[in-house]
Scaffold this active site. Structure first.
Site, PDB file in Angstrom:
ATOM      1  N   GLU A  12      65.695  16.285  -2.245  1.00  0.00           N
ATOM      2  CA  GLU A  12      65.155  14.480  -2.265  1.00  0.00           C
ATOM      3  C   GLU A  12      65.879  14.106  -0.861  1.00  0.00           C
ATOM      4  OE1 GLU A  12      65.011  14.461  -7.008  1.00  0.00           O
ATOM      5  OE2 GLU A  12      67.688  14.027  -5.845  1.00  0.00           O
ATOM      6  N   GLY A  78      61.139  14.010 -14.889  1.00  0.00           N
ATOM      7  CA  GLY A  78      59.973  14.196 -15.764  1.00  0.00           C
ATOM      8  C   GLY A  78      59.549  13.572 -16.388  1.00  0.00           C
ATOM      9  N   VAL A 152      64.940  18.084 -19.032  1.00  0.00           N
ATOM     10  CA  VAL A 152      64.664  18.167 -20.599  1.00  0.00           C
ATOM     11  C   VAL A 152      63.381  18.982 -20.361  1.00  0.00           C
ATOM     12  CG1 VAL A 152      63.195  17.520 -21.956  1.00  0.00           C
ATOM     13  CG2 VAL A 152      65.271  15.762 -20.730  1.00  0.00           C
ATOM     14  N   MET A 172      68.088  12.685 -15.195  1.00  0.00           N
ATOM     15  CA  MET A 172      69.455  12.691 -14.682  1.00  0.00           C
ATOM     16  C   MET A 172      70.889  11.820 -14.034  1.00  0.00           C
ATOM     17  SD  MET A 172      68.817  16.750 -14.756  1.00  0.00           S
ATOM     18  CE  MET A 172      70.999  17.626 -15.801  1.00  0.00           C
ATOM     19  N   GLU A 173      70.038  11.286 -13.751  1.00  0.00           N
ATOM     20  CA  GLU A 173      70.914  10.142 -12.394  1.00  0.00           C
ATOM     21  C   GLU A 173      71.080   8.808 -12.407  1.00  0.00           C
ATOM     22  OE1 GLU A 173      68.796  12.394 -10.387  1.00  0.00           O
ATOM     23  OE2 GLU A 173      70.833  13.894 -10.507  1.00  0.00           O
ATOM     24  N   ASP A 196      57.587  17.517 -13.462  1.00  0.00           N
ATOM     25  CA  ASP A 196      57.023  18.078 -14.027  1.00  0.00           C
ATOM     26  C   ASP A 196      56.574  16.502 -15.312  1.00  0.00           C
ATOM     27  OD1 ASP A 196      59.990  17.850 -13.716  1.00  0.00           O
ATOM     28  OD2 ASP A 196      59.324  17.431 -15.697  1.00  0.00           O
TER      29      ASP A 196
HETATM   30  N1  ADE Z   1      64.043  15.671 -12.742  1.00  0.00           N
HETATM   31  C1  ADE Z   1      62.823  15.908 -13.130  1.00  0.00           C
HETATM   32  N2  ADE Z   1      62.387  16.199 -13.713  1.00  0.00           N
HETATM   33  C2  ADE Z   1      62.856  16.401 -15.203  1.00  0.00           C
HETATM   34  C3  ADE Z   1      63.442  16.846 -16.225  1.00  0.00           C
HETATM   35  N3  ADE Z   1      62.277  17.357 -17.067  1.00  0.00           N
HETATM   36  N4  ADE Z   1      64.046  16.201 -16.672  1.00  0.00           N
HETATM   37  C4  ADE Z   1      65.657  16.360 -16.338  1.00  0.00           C
HETATM   38  N5  ADE Z   1      65.364  15.635 -15.432  1.00  0.00           N
HETATM   39  C5  ADE Z   1      64.628  15.607 -14.554  1.00  0.00           C
END
Ligand code: ADE
Length: 233
Positions: A12, A78, A152, A172-173, A196
């Site tokens: 990133e 995500g 996830v 996640m941050e 995703d």
């Molecule tokens: N960052 C990118 N995709 C993610 C996901 N599916 N879950 C958590 N963090 C992510």
């Protein structure tokens, strides 16, 4: 003006280091901070490593040790909202920690006493992001970003996040960085490109699109800097 640009993963931040190859670097708390002269301003770049604890430490270091006055997070997420497709961008309208749970004491999910479920980014930085999107002719969703210490990858968890937090994207941050910035009174913006759909295929999609999505986010942040920094010269 000293601006922090934070990501979670090396991928990133690599696009920024390619854009700005003249940097000095300093190690603090297990992270490398890259210092870049940008016109009459300074950028401090870092990737924190994955998760809320690492990103909270990095954001704190950027503010307390390096004196950053604004923070922009750039990375991938995500998508939960079906309108978000891989490669699309989202900025947080508000952020929550979906894995905080003291409901046993009668509190709402995600709530911490003396804090709040949602933390709000800086409206001026978000407005600049929308101006950039308009200029580039791209749609920029402003929506709820939910953060937690899990990747996830299931439809059930997606549904749960949408139902309980009205979340549009998951990562996640963001919420931990938001908390640090809020408490230290530093304006911030959380920008994510979708890698995703947080479903059963999320791992494969993530691996395939991480680099491209990270580049999309980094290009967008660069355009934001071009708009933002002239206001402070
Ligand atoms: N960052 C990118 N995709 C993610 C996901 N599916 N879950 C958590 N963090 C992510």
């Amino acid at each position: 003006m000293r601006i922090a640009i934070l990501g979670a993963m090396r991928e990133e931040i690599t696009p920024f280091l390619k854009k700005f190859p003249n940097y000095t670097q300093e190690e603090v708390g297990g992270n490398t901070f890259y210092k870049i002269a940008y016109r009459e301003h300074e950028l401090v770049l870092a990737y924190s490593k994955i998760g809320k604890v690492h990103s909270a430490l990095s954001a704190s270091s950027m503010i307390l040790k390096f004196g950053c006055e604004k923070l922009i997070f750039s990375g991938v997420a995500g998508g939960l909202n079906p309108k978000l497709k891989v490669g699309d961008l989202i900025i947080a309208s508000k952020l929550c920690q979906y894995d905080v749970d003291i409901t046993a004491f009668g509190h709402p999910l995600g709530f911490i006493p003396e804090s709040s479920v949602y933390i709000y980014p800086d409206s001026q930085l978000n407005a600049i992001a929308q101006e950039v999107a308009q200029q580039k002719g791209i749609a920029l969703m402003e929506g709820v970003i939910a953060s937690g210490d899990s990747f996830v990858a299931s439809s059930e968890k997606k549904k749960w996040l949408i139902k309980n937090f009205q979340a549009d994207a998951v990562e996640m941050e963001g919420a931990s960085v938001a908390n640090v910035c809020h408490l230290l009174k530093v304006p911030f913006c959380i920008l994510r490109s979708i890698s995703d759909s947080a479903d059963g295929e999320a791992d494969v999609s993530f691996d395939e699109f991480l680099e491209h999505a990270a580049q999309t986010s980094a290009d967008f942040v660069e355009a934001m800097l071009e708009k933002l920094l002239p206001q402070f010269t």
